[in-house]
Scaffold this motif. Structure first.
Motif, PDB file in Angstrom:
ATOM      1  N   ASN A 327       0.836  -1.210   0.000  1.00 43.57           N
ATOM      2  CA  ASN A 327       0.000   0.000   0.000  1.00 43.57           C
ATOM      3  C   ASN A 327       0.866   1.254   0.000  1.00 43.57           C
ATOM      4  O   ASN A 327       0.594   2.215  -0.721  1.00 43.57           O
ATOM      5  CB  ASN A 327      -0.903   0.027   1.227  1.00 43.57           C
ATOM      6  N   ARG A 330       2.175   1.750  -3.396  1.00 38.66           N
ATOM      7  CA  ARG A 330       1.152   2.118  -4.377  1.00 38.66           C
ATOM      8  C   ARG A 330       0.595   3.520  -4.169  1.00 38.66           C
ATOM      9  O   ARG A 330       0.140   4.160  -5.109  1.00 38.66           O
ATOM     10  CB  ARG A 330       0.019   1.093  -4.354  1.00 38.66           C
ATOM     11  N   TYR A 331       0.619   3.997  -2.925  1.00 40.99           N
ATOM     12  CA  TYR A 331       0.037   5.329  -2.679  1.00 40.99           C
ATOM     13  C   TYR A 331       1.095   6.392  -2.384  1.00 40.99           C
ATOM     14  O   TYR A 331       0.805   7.409  -1.772  1.00 40.99           O
ATOM     15  CB  TYR A 331      -0.999   5.244  -1.547  1.00 40.99           C
ATOM     16  N   ASP A 355       4.950   6.396   5.210  1.00 41.79           N
ATOM     17  CA  ASP A 355       5.303   6.837   3.848  1.00 41.79           C
ATOM     18  C   ASP A 355       5.093   8.338   3.724  1.00 41.79           C
ATOM     19  O   ASP A 355       4.476   8.965   4.576  1.00 41.79           O
ATOM     20  CB  ASP A 355       4.480   6.057   2.796  1.00 41.79           C
ATOM     21  N   ILE A 360      -4.267  10.526   3.544  1.00 39.24           N
ATOM     22  CA  ILE A 360      -5.714  10.237   3.563  1.00 39.24           C
ATOM     23  C   ILE A 360      -6.368  11.301   4.441  1.00 39.24           C
ATOM     24  O   ILE A 360      -5.850  11.601   5.525  1.00 39.24           O
ATOM     25  CB  ILE A 360      -5.979   8.847   4.207  1.00 39.24           C
ATOM     26  N   LEU A 368     -11.397   2.780   6.569  1.00 39.34           N
ATOM     27  CA  LEU A 368     -10.472   2.127   5.631  1.00 39.34           C
ATOM     28  C   LEU A 368     -10.455   0.608   5.719  1.00 39.34           C
ATOM     29  O   LEU A 368     -10.172  -0.062   4.739  1.00 39.34           O
ATOM     30  CB  LEU A 368      -9.038   2.638   5.857  1.00 39.34           C
ATOM     31  N   TYR A 373     -13.799  -0.643   0.792  1.00 40.83           N
ATOM     32  CA  TYR A 373     -13.790   0.817   1.002  1.00 40.83           C
ATOM     33  C   TYR A 373     -12.516   1.390   0.405  1.00 40.83           C
ATOM     34  O   TYR A 373     -11.410   0.989   0.777  1.00 40.83           O
ATOM     35  CB  TYR A 373     -13.871   1.169   2.495  1.00 40.83           C
ATOM     36  N   ARG A 374     -12.679   2.299  -0.542  1.00 40.28           N
ATOM     37  CA  ARG A 374     -11.508   2.909  -1.159  1.00 40.28           C
ATOM     38  C   ARG A 374     -11.701   4.414  -1.193  1.00 40.28           C
ATOM     39  O   ARG A 374     -12.811   4.883  -1.457  1.00 40.28           O
ATOM     40  CB  ARG A 374     -11.328   2.382  -2.581  1.00 40.28           C
ATOM     41  N   VAL A 375     -10.625   5.157  -0.922  1.00 42.78           N
ATOM     42  CA  VAL A 375     -10.747   6.615  -0.950  1.00 42.78           C
ATOM     43  C   VAL A 375     -10.884   7.043  -2.406  1.00 42.78           C
ATOM     44  O   VAL A 375     -11.754   7.829  -2.758  1.00 42.78           O
ATOM     45  CB  VAL A 375      -9.502   7.269  -0.298  1.00 42.78           C
ATOM     46  N   SER A 380      -7.044   3.097  -6.861  1.00 42.09           N
ATOM     47  CA  SER A 380      -6.877   1.767  -6.285  1.00 42.09           C
ATOM     48  C   SER A 380      -6.845   0.721  -7.397  1.00 42.09           C
ATOM     49  O   SER A 380      -6.003  -0.160  -7.427  1.00 42.09           O
ATOM     50  CB  SER A 380      -8.014   1.485  -5.305  1.00 42.09           C
ATOM     51  N   GLY A 385      -5.286  -2.614  -6.861  1.00 40.35           N
ATOM     52  CA  GLY A 385      -5.905  -2.824  -5.536  1.00 40.35           C
ATOM     53  C   GLY A 385      -7.243  -3.545  -5.638  1.00 40.35           C
ATOM     54  O   GLY A 385      -7.909  -3.488  -6.673  1.00 40.35           O
ATOM     55  N   THR A 386      -7.629  -4.200  -4.549  1.00 42.15           N
ATOM     56  CA  THR A 386      -8.923  -4.891  -4.534  1.00 42.15           C
ATOM     57  C   THR A 386      -9.875  -4.236  -3.534  1.00 42.15           C
ATOM     58  O   THR A 386     -11.055  -4.551  -3.503  1.00 42.15           O
ATOM     59  CB  THR A 386      -8.737  -6.356  -4.096  1.00 42.15           C
ATOM     60  N   GLY A 387      -9.345  -3.366  -2.690  1.00 38.22           N
ATOM     61  CA  GLY A 387     -10.186  -2.763  -1.641  1.00 38.22           C
ATOM     62  C   GLY A 387     -10.392  -3.689  -0.458  1.00 38.22           C
ATOM     63  O   GLY A 387     -11.185  -3.411   0.436  1.00 38.22           O
ATOM     64  N   GLY A 389      -7.509  -5.268   1.076  1.00 38.91           N
ATOM     65  CA  GLY A 389      -6.222  -5.439   1.784  1.00 38.91           C
ATOM     66  C   GLY A 389      -6.298  -5.100   3.262  1.00 38.91           C
ATOM     67  O   GLY A 389      -5.934  -5.909   4.120  1.00 38.91           O
ATOM     68  N   LEU A 390      -6.829  -3.906   3.577  1.00 41.18           N
ATOM     69  CA  LEU A 390      -6.835  -3.491   4.987  1.00 41.18           C
ATOM     70  C   LEU A 390      -7.873  -4.268   5.807  1.00 41.18           C
ATOM     71  O   LEU A 390      -7.699  -4.461   7.003  1.00 41.18           O
ATOM     72  CB  LEU A 390      -7.065  -1.980   5.114  1.00 41.18           C
ATOM     73  N   SER A 414       1.349   8.881   5.267  1.00 44.37           N
ATOM     74  CA  SER A 414       0.556   8.068   6.195  1.00 44.37           C
ATOM     75  C   SER A 414       1.455   7.197   7.040  1.00 44.37           C
ATOM     76  O   SER A 414       2.605   6.926   6.687  1.00 44.37           O
ATOM     77  CB  SER A 414      -0.381   7.144   5.427  1.00 44.37           C
TER      78      SER A 414
HETATM   79  P1  ADP Z   1      -6.727  -1.213  -1.936  1.00 50.72           P
HETATM   80  O1  ADP Z   1      -6.602  -2.526  -2.531  1.00 50.72           O
HETATM   81  O2  ADP Z   1      -7.718  -0.339  -2.636  1.00 50.72           O
HETATM   82  O3  ADP Z   1      -5.434  -0.551  -1.702  1.00 50.72           O
HETATM   83  P2  ADP Z   1      -6.855  -1.461   0.913  1.00 50.72           P
HETATM   84  O4  ADP Z   1      -7.873  -2.106   1.762  1.00 50.72           O
HETATM   85  O5  ADP Z   1      -5.473  -1.956   0.990  1.00 50.72           O
HETATM   86  O6  ADP Z   1      -7.420  -1.502  -0.549  1.00 50.72           O
HETATM   87  O7  ADP Z   1      -6.859   0.073   1.268  1.00 50.72           O
HETATM   88  C1  ADP Z   1      -8.082   0.780   1.340  1.00 50.72           C
HETATM   89  C2  ADP Z   1      -7.910   2.213   0.926  1.00 50.72           C
HETATM   90  O8  ADP Z   1      -7.081   2.875   1.876  1.00 50.72           O
HETATM   91  C3  ADP Z   1      -7.175   2.363  -0.380  1.00 50.72           C
HETATM   92  O9  ADP Z   1      -8.062   2.289  -1.466  1.00 50.72           O
HETATM   93  C4  ADP Z   1      -6.550   3.733  -0.257  1.00 50.72           C
HETATM   94  O10 ADP Z   1      -7.485   4.720  -0.615  1.00 50.72           O
HETATM   95  C5  ADP Z   1      -6.279   3.861   1.244  1.00 50.72           C
HETATM   96  N1  ADP Z   1      -4.862   3.598   1.583  1.00 50.72           N
HETATM   97  C6  ADP Z   1      -4.347   2.439   2.056  1.00 50.72           C
HETATM   98  N2  ADP Z   1      -3.032   2.571   2.294  1.00 50.72           N
HETATM   99  C7  ADP Z   1      -2.713   3.834   1.997  1.00 50.72           C
HETATM  100  C8  ADP Z   1      -1.492   4.603   2.047  1.00 50.72           C
HETATM  101  N3  ADP Z   1      -0.341   4.090   2.477  1.00 50.72           N
HETATM  102  N4  ADP Z   1      -1.544   5.909   1.664  1.00 50.72           N
HETATM  103  C9  ADP Z   1      -2.715   6.449   1.247  1.00 50.72           C
HETATM  104  N5  ADP Z   1      -3.881   5.787   1.173  1.00 50.72           N
HETATM  105  C10 ADP Z   1      -3.889   4.505   1.539  1.00 50.72           C
END
Ligand code: ADP
Length: 427
Positions: A327, A330-331, A355, A360, A368, A373-375, A380, A385-387, A389-390, A414
């Motif tokens: 993550n 990717r972000y 990072d 966010i 999250l 749930y995706r911002v 993503s 991303g699959t939404g 992970g967290l 973050s």
């Molecule tokens: P995804 O597969 O979309 O990354 P996650 O469940 O891992 O799904 O994360 C959910 C959302 O949290 C992400 O879509 C992103 O918007 C936000 N996010 C996660 N990690 C970070 C990060 N390190 N910096 C910024 N946003 C993040």
């Protein structure tokens, strides 16, 4: 001046005047003086004696009698006593009301003393466990003999509840939770969650089965797409559509894998024996994967306590570490810094990924870990991303009695920190 002294002085002045009058009339000044003194002392002693009897609660002795200091004191004490009695009556009424209300609650409630002996139980507990009045003072371990409950009771850690699939021969799912209160006393609440649990199980099974069923056809489709891609001339009009089909089917495969991981996390069957997981060496290997994934676009710092390991489940824990690191990659835009830390402090072991990425905004942070749930959905997707992970991270951490703490500032970066309990540290 106090009312008691005033009353006493009034009495003394009146009686002295009377004594003076008698002395003047009889001309027996000395005899009247000593007689008065004797009378005054006797009166005081008698009042003290009556006061003491009354305070002791001797029957038929009432107070306050007559006038003077003792009369006033008696009056004040009896007024105080009446107000205390009123207060006690009110408290009694309130506690009776509370007990009557708890009697009607459908959950079984049992209060235990510091030695885990039954002190009180409500009607539901009485029905469920066939309790009798004579069971008060019986040890709860002798009533609920389930080994998981005994372990929970002895653990002294009551933040979580324990779920039992049968209790005292009743084949239903129960949720048992202890609430400590007042000097090691505990309240045990037993909830019948059979229907709720079955519904959740049906939902979990459905997701797991659907994901499983989708996996095979998708693998076939993906295989054919790859074959077709290999057979295309570079300038063919099918190159781009096939590439897109390939990307989308890979995305679907990732979603299915994540859904399967999530339902495995939720199902009870995952729980095997916890092992010592060497986090630092795992992270060292992951550093290479992370550098590859970043393609030289980010700088990494890994600060690892190599003497620290963790008690837990290795594969799920690896998934937590990789999810948070990927993550961050990717972000975080090109040129950003990613710091991975594995350390211990007074509270316990921590795994932390910081990072300098897109960050966010606050309103999203608490959501999250919800599934899908995706911002920013587009971002993503673009980054694979699959939404989920967290959500997976949260579930795995819960299995380790750990917590995910997220701090972030939009545009600045973050920080994702996993707080493990001290009991999970291995040195
Ligand atoms: P995804 O597969 O979309 O990354 P996650 O469940 O891992 O799904 O994360 C959910 C959302 O949290 C992400 O879509 C992103 O918007 C936000 N996010 C996660 N990690 C970070 C990060 N390190 N910096 C910024 N946003 C993040």
């Amino acid at each position: 001046m106090s009312k008691g002294i005033t009353r006493e002085l009034t009495w003394v002045i009146t009686s002295v005047w009377l004594a003076l009058f008698i002395a003047w009339m009889t001309d027996w000044w000395m005899a009247t003086f000593f007689g008065y003194l004797l009378f005054y002392i006797a009166r005081q002693l008698y009042s003290i004696y009556r006061f003491e009897l009354w305070m002791k609660g001797t029957p038929n002795v009432s107070y306050p009698p007559g006038s003077g200091l003792w009369g006033e004191l008696g009056y004040l004490v009896s007024r105080k006593q009446r107000s205390l009695e009123k207060h006690a009556d009110l408290q009694f009424y309130k506690s009776e009301q509370f007990l009557a209300a708890s009697m009607t609650i459908p959950d079984a409630i049992i209060s235990l003393n510091e030695s885990n002996q039954i002190e009180w139980f409500n009607n539901s507990a009485k029905k469920l466990f066939k309790l009798k009045h004579s069971d008060t003072h019986r040890k709860i371990e002798n009533l609920l003999r389930h080994p998981d409950f005994i372990q929970y009771l002895k653990s002294g850690r009551y933040e979580k509840s324990v779920i039992l699939s049968s209790l005292n021969g009743i084949p239903r799912v129960f949720n048992l939770k202890l609430f400590p209160y007042f000097q090691e006393h505990k309240l045990l609440i037993v909830k019948d969650i059979h229907e709720l649990y079955n519904l959740a199980q049906i939902r979990r099974d459905f997701i797991a089965n659907a994901s499983h069923e989708l996996r095979t056809p998708l693998t076939v489709l993906n295989g054919y797409i790859e074959v077709m891609m290999d057979g295309q001339e570079p300038d063919s009009m099918w190159v781009k559509p096939l590439e897109q089909m390939h990307n989308q089917s890979e995305r679907m495969q990732s979603i299915i894998n994540d859904l399967l991981t999530l339902s495995a996390m939720e199902s009870e069957t995952l729980v095997g024996k916890e092992k010592t997981v060497p986090i630092a060496p795992i992270l060292k290997k992951m550093e290479q994967d992370a550098t590859q994934m970043s393609q030289g676009k980010h700088s990494f710092r890994f600060e690892l306590d190599e003497s620290l390991a963790l008690k837990g489940y290795e594969e799920p824990l690896k998934s937590v570490l990789m999810n948070l690191i990927s993550n961050a990659i990717r972000y975080t835009p090109e040129g950003g810094q990613i710091t991975v830390r594995w350390y211990e402090d007074a509270k316990g072991p921590h795994f932390q990924v910081d990072d300098t990425g897109i960050g966010i905004s606050q309103e999203h942070i608490s959501r999250l870990t919800e599934r899908f749930y995706r911002v920013d959905t587009a971002r993503s997707r673009d980054t694979g991303g699959t939404g989920l992970g967290l959500a997976i991270v949260k579930h795995i951490l819960e299995r380790h009695d750990a917590k995910l703490v997220i701090k972030s500032q939009l545009g600045k970066g973050s920080s994702f920190r996993c707080d493990f309990p001290r009991s999970k540290a291995v040195h």
